[in-house]
Design a protein around this motif. Sequence first.
Motif, PDB file in Angstrom:
ATOM      1  N   VAL A  65     -15.054  38.998  25.836  1.00  0.00           N
ATOM      2  CA  VAL A  65     -14.828  38.030  26.739  1.00  0.00           C
ATOM      3  C   VAL A  65     -14.200  36.647  26.386  1.00  0.00           C
ATOM      4  CG1 VAL A  65     -16.293  36.324  28.504  1.00  0.00           C
ATOM      5  CG2 VAL A  65     -17.160  38.671  27.815  1.00  0.00           C
ATOM      6  N   GLY A  66     -14.265  36.657  25.192  1.00  0.00           N
ATOM      7  CA  GLY A  66     -13.661  35.282  24.760  1.00  0.00           C
ATOM      8  C   GLY A  66     -13.860  35.049  23.000  1.00  0.00           C
ATOM      9  N   ILE A  67     -13.117  34.191  22.475  1.00  0.00           N
ATOM     10  CA  ILE A  67     -13.314  33.969  21.166  1.00  0.00           C
ATOM     11  C   ILE A  67     -13.564  32.359  21.168  1.00  0.00           C
ATOM     12  CG2 ILE A  67     -12.155  33.881  18.787  1.00  0.00           C
ATOM     13  CD1 ILE A  67     -10.538  36.332  20.093  1.00  0.00           C
ATOM     14  N   GLY A  68     -14.640  32.184  20.345  1.00  0.00           N
ATOM     15  CA  GLY A  68     -15.047  30.725  19.898  1.00  0.00           C
ATOM     16  C   GLY A  68     -14.680  30.453  18.606  1.00  0.00           C
ATOM     17  N   ALA A  69     -13.924  29.298  18.218  1.00  0.00           N
ATOM     18  CA  ALA A  69     -13.689  28.994  17.051  1.00  0.00           C
ATOM     19  C   ALA A  69     -14.140  27.447  16.471  1.00  0.00           C
ATOM     20  CB  ALA A  69     -12.252  29.169  16.681  1.00  0.00           C
ATOM     21  N   GLY A  70     -14.857  27.421  15.507  1.00  0.00           N
ATOM     22  CA  GLY A  70     -15.037  25.919  14.804  1.00  0.00           C
ATOM     23  C   GLY A  70     -14.180  25.769  13.710  1.00  0.00           C
ATOM     24  N   SER A  71     -13.325  24.656  13.644  1.00  0.00           N
ATOM     25  CA  SER A  71     -12.608  24.487  12.700  1.00  0.00           C
ATOM     26  C   SER A  71     -12.667  23.035  11.911  1.00  0.00           C
ATOM     27  CB  SER A  71     -10.955  24.415  13.298  1.00  0.00           C
ATOM     28  OG  SER A  71     -10.058  23.985  12.325  1.00  0.00           O
ATOM     29  N   PRO A  72     -12.394  22.706  10.804  1.00  0.00           N
ATOM     30  CA  PRO A  72     -12.196  21.572  10.276  1.00  0.00           C
ATOM     31  C   PRO A  72     -10.895  20.825  10.866  1.00  0.00           C
ATOM     32  CG  PRO A  72     -11.680  22.902   8.771  1.00  0.00           C
ATOM     33  CD  PRO A  72     -12.210  23.848   9.757  1.00  0.00           C
ATOM     34  N   GLY A  73     -10.952  19.376  10.595  1.00  0.00           N
ATOM     35  CA  GLY A  73      -9.737  18.641  11.201  1.00  0.00           C
ATOM     36  C   GLY A  73      -9.904  18.225  12.708  1.00  0.00           C
ATOM     37  N   ALA A  74      -8.533  17.580  12.996  1.00  0.00           N
ATOM     38  CA  ALA A  74      -8.611  17.029  14.367  1.00  0.00           C
ATOM     39  C   ALA A  74      -8.375  18.096  15.252  1.00  0.00           C
ATOM     40  CB  ALA A  74      -7.914  15.959  14.348  1.00  0.00           C
ATOM     41  N   ALA A  83      -5.409  19.574  13.813  1.00  0.00           N
ATOM     42  CA  ALA A  83      -4.423  18.952  12.863  1.00  0.00           C
ATOM     43  C   ALA A  83      -5.158  18.245  11.621  1.00  0.00           C
ATOM     44  CB  ALA A  83      -3.748  17.832  13.799  1.00  0.00           C
ATOM     45  N   HIS A  84      -4.491  18.131  10.760  1.00  0.00           N
ATOM     46  CA  HIS A  84      -5.019  17.403   9.647  1.00  0.00           C
ATOM     47  C   HIS A  84      -6.302  18.365   8.857  1.00  0.00           C
ATOM     48  CE1 HIS A  84      -2.471  14.300  10.932  1.00  0.00           C
ATOM     49  NE2 HIS A  84      -3.181  14.254  11.843  1.00  0.00           N
ATOM     50  N   ALA A  85      -6.320  19.422   8.688  1.00  0.00           N
ATOM     51  CA  ALA A  85      -7.571  20.128   8.234  1.00  0.00           C
ATOM     52  C   ALA A  85      -7.262  19.917   6.876  1.00  0.00           C
ATOM     53  CB  ALA A  85      -7.397  21.426   8.821  1.00  0.00           C
ATOM     54  N   ARG A  86      -7.799  18.944   6.370  1.00  0.00           N
ATOM     55  CA  ARG A  86      -7.593  18.593   4.925  1.00  0.00           C
ATOM     56  C   ARG A  86      -8.166  19.544   3.837  1.00  0.00           C
ATOM     57  NH1 ARG A  86      -8.915  12.676   3.515  1.00  0.00           N
ATOM     58  NH2 ARG A  86     -10.662  13.120   4.639  1.00  0.00           N
ATOM     59  N   ASN A  87      -9.263  20.330   4.422  1.00  0.00           N
ATOM     60  CA  ASN A  87      -9.979  21.045   3.342  1.00  0.00           C
ATOM     61  C   ASN A  87      -8.968  22.281   3.332  1.00  0.00           C
ATOM     62  OD1 ASN A  87     -11.933  19.364   2.523  1.00  0.00           O
ATOM     63  ND2 ASN A  87     -13.283  20.083   4.286  1.00  0.00           N
ATOM     64  N   LEU A  88      -7.971  22.869   3.942  1.00  0.00           N
ATOM     65  CA  LEU A  88      -7.301  23.863   4.204  1.00  0.00           C
ATOM     66  C   LEU A  88      -6.080  23.697   3.572  1.00  0.00           C
ATOM     67  CD1 LEU A  88      -8.484  25.235   7.798  1.00  0.00           C
ATOM     68  CD2 LEU A  88      -9.264  25.728   5.506  1.00  0.00           C
ATOM     69  N   THR A  89      -5.447  24.373   2.525  1.00  0.00           N
ATOM     70  CA  THR A  89      -4.221  24.145   2.090  1.00  0.00           C
ATOM     71  C   THR A  89      -2.983  24.059   3.070  1.00  0.00           C
ATOM     72  OG1 THR A  89      -5.279  25.498   0.231  1.00  0.00           O
ATOM     73  CG2 THR A  89      -3.042  24.729  -0.199  1.00  0.00           C
ATOM     74  N   GLY A  90      -2.167  23.152   2.842  1.00  0.00           N
ATOM     75  CA  GLY A  90      -1.079  23.175   3.583  1.00  0.00           C
ATOM     76  C   GLY A  90      -1.084  22.979   5.092  1.00  0.00           C
ATOM     77  N   TRP A  91      -2.483  22.387   5.449  1.00  0.00           N
ATOM     78  CA  TRP A  91      -2.454  22.087   7.173  1.00  0.00           C
ATOM     79  C   TRP A  91      -2.488  20.517   7.392  1.00  0.00           C
ATOM     80  CZ3 TRP A  91      -5.588  26.359   9.950  1.00  0.00           C
ATOM     81  CH2 TRP A  91      -5.531  26.076  11.187  1.00  0.00           C
ATOM     82  N   GLU A  92      -1.404  20.117   7.155  1.00  0.00           N
ATOM     83  CA  GLU A  92      -1.221  18.832   7.183  1.00  0.00           C
ATOM     84  C   GLU A  92      -0.818  18.313   8.770  1.00  0.00           C
ATOM     85  OE1 GLU A  92       0.192  19.573   4.289  1.00  0.00           O
ATOM     86  OE2 GLU A  92      -2.010  18.923   3.213  1.00  0.00           O
ATOM     87  N   GLY A  93       0.265  19.201   9.434  1.00  0.00           N
ATOM     88  CA  GLY A  93       0.443  19.119  10.629  1.00  0.00           C
ATOM     89  C   GLY A  93      -0.303  19.618  11.652  1.00  0.00           C
ATOM     90  N   VAL A  94       0.192  19.674  13.047  1.00  0.00           N
ATOM     91  CA  VAL A  94      -0.455  19.957  14.246  1.00  0.00           C
ATOM     92  C   VAL A  94      -0.132  21.553  14.536  1.00  0.00           C
ATOM     93  CG1 VAL A  94      -0.646  19.674  16.651  1.00  0.00           C
ATOM     94  CG2 VAL A  94      -0.338  17.775  15.309  1.00  0.00           C
TER      95      VAL A  94
END
Length: 336
Positions: A65-74, A83-94
């Motif tokens: 029906v759908g997929i929900g996702a919780g993510s660090p960052g903005a 954006a800015h998921a600082r705990n994930l490598t190489g994820w500075e941008g949007v």
Amino acid sequence: MRLRAGVDLGGTKIQVVIVDDEHSVVGEARRPTPTSGGPEAVAEQIVQAVREAAATADVEPSELVGIGAGSPGAVDARAGTVAHARNLTGWEGVFPLGPTLTEAIGPPVHLANDVDVALDAELALGAAKPYSSIIGVWWGTGVGGGIILDGKRWDGRGAAGEIGHTVVRLNGAHCPCGRRGCLEAYAGRAAMETRARRLAKRKRTSLFAIMEKRGRTQLTSGVWAQALEEEDALALALLERAVAALGAGVASAVNLLDVEAVVIGGGLGTRLGQAYTERVSAAMAPHLFVPENPPAVHTAALGDLGGALGAALLVLDRGANTKAPPRQARASSSSR
Ligand SMILES: [Zn+2]
């Protein structure tokens, strides 16, 4: 059967659950979070994990029906970007995580902040169920938090709940956020590891031997837990320092908001469990302005799956499926 997927995107692992209308887990998959390749690699790993979980639930991924996702960052829930998921490598941008997943798998994707979905899950299904005012403390790599007042999450202007960056000591220890004296500077796993590495040069500790034996490159919650079991003096001292800071920070937040309950989750909070929840509760006591009426303090009840279960709830809040059981809390829509 209308099945939903929930994705918990963490710094070390991607946890996916497939749940039915009763929030029962009917499928599950877990994969390590890629440490190279940036957000594209992470998105690809999520796609594989969702497919794997769907297979264990005997459902085609496109039929979810759908997929929900919780993510660090903005997280921008509307745009589906992180954006800015600082705990994930190489994820500075949007990065357009939502659209990327929808394109690969099919169903609509709903995003929210990882701590928010975990707290929503505790409110709807876990330890916070009996209460309408709660402070959630997510004790892990950092110290995240969330506030529920009158059964609704308090977002403030988008950045409320950052209990980890309340000041427990003026001009105190350096915090990963760049400031000084924050709760996270004492209790966050990242800050604790930095201090452990420095102190290990002149103090005996088994922390790093345990880390290597487990094939890790960081002091994970499991490493800390094992060091405690072995009564490692440095681990005990650093955790004692963390507990003292948590006691001061959380009690101060309780003095301000006078909530009914505090729920302690996150990697360390869940792993160290009830014994440490009780220690934090005891450390709060001397700082409570009304000590004769302390809040209830609970360990997050949904454990490791809380984030993924909370993410699956996003589908009910935001998706077209209105037949599902109603929830206490409103949709997570933070963009912090
Ligand atoms: Zn800070």
